[in-house]
Design a protein around this motif. Sequence first.
Motif, PDB file in Angstrom:
ATOM      1  N   THR A  16      26.935 -13.538  -5.934  1.00  0.00           N
ATOM      2  CA  THR A  16      27.178 -12.969  -7.269  1.00  0.00           C
ATOM      3  C   THR A  16      26.412 -11.661  -7.420  1.00  0.00           C
ATOM      4  O   THR A  16      26.993 -10.610  -7.662  1.00  0.00           O
ATOM      5  CB  THR A  16      26.802 -13.931  -8.410  1.00  0.00           C
ATOM      6  OG1 THR A  16      27.482 -15.167  -8.222  1.00  0.00           O
ATOM      7  CG2 THR A  16      27.209 -13.341  -9.764  1.00  0.00           C
ATOM      8  N   GLU A  17      25.075 -11.734  -7.281  1.00  0.00           N
ATOM      9  CA  GLU A  17      24.251 -10.530  -7.270  1.00  0.00           C
ATOM     10  C   GLU A  17      23.205 -10.659  -6.165  1.00  0.00           C
ATOM     11  O   GLU A  17      22.802 -11.768  -5.798  1.00  0.00           O
ATOM     12  CB  GLU A  17      23.534 -10.326  -8.607  1.00  0.00           C
ATOM     13  CG  GLU A  17      24.423  -9.899  -9.753  1.00  0.00           C
ATOM     14  CD  GLU A  17      23.617  -9.636 -11.010  1.00  0.00           C
ATOM     15  OE1 GLU A  17      23.652  -8.492 -11.505  1.00  0.00           O
ATOM     16  OE2 GLU A  17      22.957 -10.572 -11.496  1.00  0.00           O
ATOM     17  N   ALA A  18      22.766  -9.520  -5.664  1.00  0.00           N
ATOM     18  CA  ALA A  18      21.656  -9.475  -4.714  1.00  0.00           C
ATOM     19  C   ALA A  18      20.542  -8.631  -5.319  1.00  0.00           C
ATOM     20  O   ALA A  18      20.792  -7.735  -6.133  1.00  0.00           O
ATOM     21  CB  ALA A  18      22.102  -8.879  -3.380  1.00  0.00           C
ATOM     22  N   VAL A  19      19.319  -8.926  -4.940  1.00  0.00           N
ATOM     23  CA  VAL A  19      18.161  -8.187  -5.445  1.00  0.00           C
ATOM     24  C   VAL A  19      18.048  -6.852  -4.713  1.00  0.00           C
ATOM     25  O   VAL A  19      18.081  -6.801  -3.481  1.00  0.00           O
ATOM     26  CB  VAL A  19      16.867  -9.002  -5.242  1.00  0.00           C
ATOM     27  CG1 VAL A  19      15.649  -8.190  -5.681  1.00  0.00           C
ATOM     28  CG2 VAL A  19      16.941 -10.315  -6.015  1.00  0.00           C
ATOM     29  N   LYS A  20      17.931  -5.777  -5.498  1.00  0.00           N
ATOM     30  CA  LYS A  20      17.737  -4.448  -4.920  1.00  0.00           C
ATOM     31  C   LYS A  20      16.511  -3.799  -5.540  1.00  0.00           C
ATOM     32  O   LYS A  20      16.331  -3.833  -6.762  1.00  0.00           O
ATOM     33  CB  LYS A  20      18.960  -3.557  -5.148  1.00  0.00           C
ATOM     34  CG  LYS A  20      18.814  -2.157  -4.527  1.00  0.00           C
ATOM     35  CD  LYS A  20      20.109  -1.366  -4.576  1.00  0.00           C
ATOM     36  CE  LYS A  20      19.972  -0.026  -3.869  1.00  0.00           C
ATOM     37  NZ  LYS A  20      21.254   0.719  -3.819  1.00  0.00           N
ATOM     38  N   ALA A  21      15.680  -3.204  -4.708  1.00  0.00           N
ATOM     39  CA  ALA A  21      14.471  -2.522  -5.171  1.00  0.00           C
ATOM     40  C   ALA A  21      14.614  -1.019  -4.972  1.00  0.00           C
ATOM     41  O   ALA A  21      14.914  -0.557  -3.868  1.00  0.00           O
ATOM     42  CB  ALA A  21      13.252  -3.028  -4.404  1.00  0.00           C
ATOM     43  N   TRP A  22      14.426  -0.282  -6.064  1.00  0.00           N
ATOM     44  CA  TRP A  22      14.359   1.180  -6.009  1.00  0.00           C
ATOM     45  C   TRP A  22      12.884   1.560  -6.014  1.00  0.00           C
ATOM     46  O   TRP A  22      12.146   1.194  -6.941  1.00  0.00           O
ATOM     47  CB  TRP A  22      15.071   1.793  -7.209  1.00  0.00           C
ATOM     48  CG  TRP A  22      16.560   1.651  -7.155  1.00  0.00           C
ATOM     49  CD1 TRP A  22      17.309   0.595  -7.588  1.00  0.00           C
ATOM     50  CD2 TRP A  22      17.492   2.607  -6.638  1.00  0.00           C
ATOM     51  NE1 TRP A  22      18.648   0.825  -7.377  1.00  0.00           N
ATOM     52  CE2 TRP A  22      18.790   2.056  -6.794  1.00  0.00           C
ATOM     53  CE3 TRP A  22      17.351   3.874  -6.061  1.00  0.00           C
ATOM     54  CZ2 TRP A  22      19.935   2.730  -6.397  1.00  0.00           C
ATOM     55  CZ3 TRP A  22      18.491   4.550  -5.665  1.00  0.00           C
ATOM     56  CH2 TRP A  22      19.769   3.982  -5.833  1.00  0.00           C
ATOM     57  N   ILE A  23      12.452   2.287  -4.994  1.00  0.00           N
ATOM     58  CA  ILE A  23      11.017   2.489  -4.774  1.00  0.00           C
ATOM     59  C   ILE A  23      10.669   3.971  -4.682  1.00  0.00           C
ATOM     60  O   ILE A  23      11.339   4.740  -3.987  1.00  0.00           O
ATOM     61  CB  ILE A  23      10.573   1.767  -3.484  1.00  0.00           C
ATOM     62  CG1 ILE A  23      10.690   0.246  -3.671  1.00  0.00           C
ATOM     63  CG2 ILE A  23       9.152   2.150  -3.092  1.00  0.00           C
ATOM     64  CD1 ILE A  23      10.427  -0.543  -2.405  1.00  0.00           C
ATOM     65  N   VAL A  24       9.608   4.351  -5.404  1.00  0.00           N
ATOM     66  CA  VAL A  24       8.980   5.667  -5.251  1.00  0.00           C
ATOM     67  C   VAL A  24       7.729   5.454  -4.407  1.00  0.00           C
ATOM     68  O   VAL A  24       6.866   4.637  -4.758  1.00  0.00           O
ATOM     69  CB  VAL A  24       8.601   6.276  -6.615  1.00  0.00           C
ATOM     70  CG1 VAL A  24       7.901   7.620  -6.418  1.00  0.00           C
ATOM     71  CG2 VAL A  24       9.838   6.437  -7.495  1.00  0.00           C
ATOM     72  N   PRO A  31       0.791  -1.245   0.000  1.00  0.00           N
ATOM     73  CA  PRO A  31       0.000   0.000   0.000  1.00  0.00           C
ATOM     74  C   PRO A  31       0.817   1.286   0.000  1.00  0.00           C
ATOM     75  O   PRO A  31       0.275   2.349  -0.330  1.00  0.00           O
ATOM     76  CB  PRO A  31      -0.831  -0.118   1.286  1.00  0.00           C
ATOM     77  CG  PRO A  31      -0.121  -1.117   2.135  1.00  0.00           C
ATOM     78  CD  PRO A  31       0.509  -2.083   1.185  1.00  0.00           C
ATOM     79  N   ALA A  32       2.107   1.227   0.328  1.00  0.00           N
ATOM     80  CA  ALA A  32       2.915   2.448   0.374  1.00  0.00           C
ATOM     81  C   ALA A  32       3.643   2.733  -0.930  1.00  0.00           C
ATOM     82  O   ALA A  32       4.232   3.801  -1.091  1.00  0.00           O
ATOM     83  CB  ALA A  32       3.937   2.354   1.511  1.00  0.00           C
ATOM     84  N   VAL A  33       3.593   1.802  -1.893  1.00  0.00           N
ATOM     85  CA  VAL A  33       4.450   1.882  -3.080  1.00  0.00           C
ATOM     86  C   VAL A  33       3.690   2.420  -4.289  1.00  0.00           C
ATOM     87  O   VAL A  33       2.616   1.923  -4.638  1.00  0.00           O
ATOM     88  CB  VAL A  33       5.050   0.500  -3.404  1.00  0.00           C
ATOM     89  CG1 VAL A  33       5.860   0.551  -4.697  1.00  0.00           C
ATOM     90  CG2 VAL A  33       5.927   0.032  -2.242  1.00  0.00           C
ATOM     91  N   ALA A  34       4.282   3.436  -4.938  1.00  0.00           N
ATOM     92  CA  ALA A  34       3.711   3.991  -6.166  1.00  0.00           C
ATOM     93  C   ALA A  34       4.381   3.399  -7.398  1.00  0.00           C
ATOM     94  O   ALA A  34       3.710   2.981  -8.346  1.00  0.00           O
ATOM     95  CB  ALA A  34       3.854   5.514  -6.175  1.00  0.00           C
ATOM     96  N   PHE A  35       5.722   3.374  -7.409  1.00  0.00           N
ATOM     97  CA  PHE A  35       6.487   2.827  -8.531  1.00  0.00           C
ATOM     98  C   PHE A  35       7.684   2.063  -7.977  1.00  0.00           C
ATOM     99  O   PHE A  35       8.184   2.375  -6.889  1.00  0.00           O
ATOM    100  CB  PHE A  35       6.992   3.939  -9.468  1.00  0.00           C
ATOM    101  CG  PHE A  35       5.902   4.786 -10.059  1.00  0.00           C
ATOM    102  CD1 PHE A  35       5.132   4.322 -11.111  1.00  0.00           C
ATOM    103  CD2 PHE A  35       5.646   6.053  -9.552  1.00  0.00           C
ATOM    104  CE1 PHE A  35       4.122   5.097 -11.650  1.00  0.00           C
ATOM    105  CE2 PHE A  35       4.640   6.842 -10.082  1.00  0.00           C
ATOM    106  CZ  PHE A  35       3.874   6.362 -11.138  1.00  0.00           C
ATOM    107  N   VAL A  36       8.164   1.098  -8.763  1.00  0.00           N
ATOM    108  CA  VAL A  36       9.316   0.321  -8.307  1.00  0.00           C
ATOM    109  C   VAL A  36      10.089  -0.211  -9.507  1.00  0.00           C
ATOM    110  O   VAL A  36       9.514  -0.491 -10.562  1.00  0.00           O
ATOM    111  CB  VAL A  36       8.876  -0.854  -7.398  1.00  0.00           C
ATOM    112  CG1 VAL A  36       7.940  -1.801  -8.149  1.00  0.00           C
ATOM    113  CG2 VAL A  36      10.079  -1.617  -6.860  1.00  0.00           C
ATOM    114  N   ALA A  37      11.392  -0.337  -9.341  1.00  0.00           N
ATOM    115  CA  ALA A  37      12.251  -1.005 -10.317  1.00  0.00           C
ATOM    116  C   ALA A  37      13.210  -1.899  -9.546  1.00  0.00           C
ATOM    117  O   ALA A  37      13.781  -1.485  -8.533  1.00  0.00           O
ATOM    118  CB  ALA A  37      13.023   0.006 -11.151  1.00  0.00           C
ATOM    119  N   VAL A  38      13.374  -3.123 -10.021  1.00  0.00           N
ATOM    120  CA  VAL A  38      14.229  -4.101  -9.353  1.00  0.00           C
ATOM    121  C   VAL A  38      15.437  -4.403 -10.234  1.00  0.00           C
ATOM    122  O   VAL A  38      15.293  -4.633 -11.440  1.00  0.00           O
ATOM    123  CB  VAL A  38      13.442  -5.393  -9.051  1.00  0.00           C
ATOM    124  CG1 VAL A  38      14.368  -6.528  -8.631  1.00  0.00           C
ATOM    125  CG2 VAL A  38      12.402  -5.130  -7.965  1.00  0.00           C
TER     126      VAL A  38
END
Length: 239
Positions: free
Chosen positions: A176-184, A160-167
């Motif tokens: 090797t890699e970790a998941v990161k979420a950029w959130i508006v 409910p707090a998230v408007a936009f997101v890119a992972v």
Amino acid sequence: RPAGLNLRSLLTGGETLGAELGDFVQERLGVEAREIYGQTECNLVVGSNSNFFPIRPGAMGKPIPGHDVRIVDDAGNVLPAGAEGHVAVRRGDPVMMLEYFNNPKATAEKYAGDFLLTGDRGRQDEDGYLWYVGRSDDVITSAGYRIGPGEIEDCILRHPAVAFVAVVGVPDPVRTEAVKAWIVLKDGHAGSDALVADIQRHVRERLSAHEYPRHVAFTDTLPMTATGKILRRELRARG
């Protein structure tokens, strides 16, 4: 439906149409959002339309009649239902390019066996629906798993707090890699450690354990192209 708005249909492309956005269009605009898929080298080849088959939220749809769209491996072999691989179109399609101008090397690299490789990863279920995983460059390799950003983004958008997101994937010395979420965030919400933990819990409860974002960053905007595609390479460069 807004007063005076008389929509008959709505098409969407360029980015995955998640279930959350599909529900929003249906509720607010009164029409179904029909996803279409293709690229410059091979135009509209997949779509969804409930006049012909039920729309499955999160799926791109099915191959449009006349186009042979499959999931293949690196050598162009068709993979079984449920397996992840390259989204590919069989040679000879009427909307397929002839070649890259004056670039035979790039043309040859675009094909594997009898198929043109779109550069996207996906899977096809037993009923023929195609499910988008992500651009080959955007797939995250973490602890031996190949993770597409689309499903995680759709899940986070349901918070409910998230408007936009890119992972995206970020370097990790162990995985090797970790998941990161950029959130508006939506208006009225502020980033905090408690909110990060709640978003992570939200994903862990709905997806596989390896898919939850180990890193979360809040931002005012996401970098996008003029056509609305998220520039994940810029987010990866931020770390």
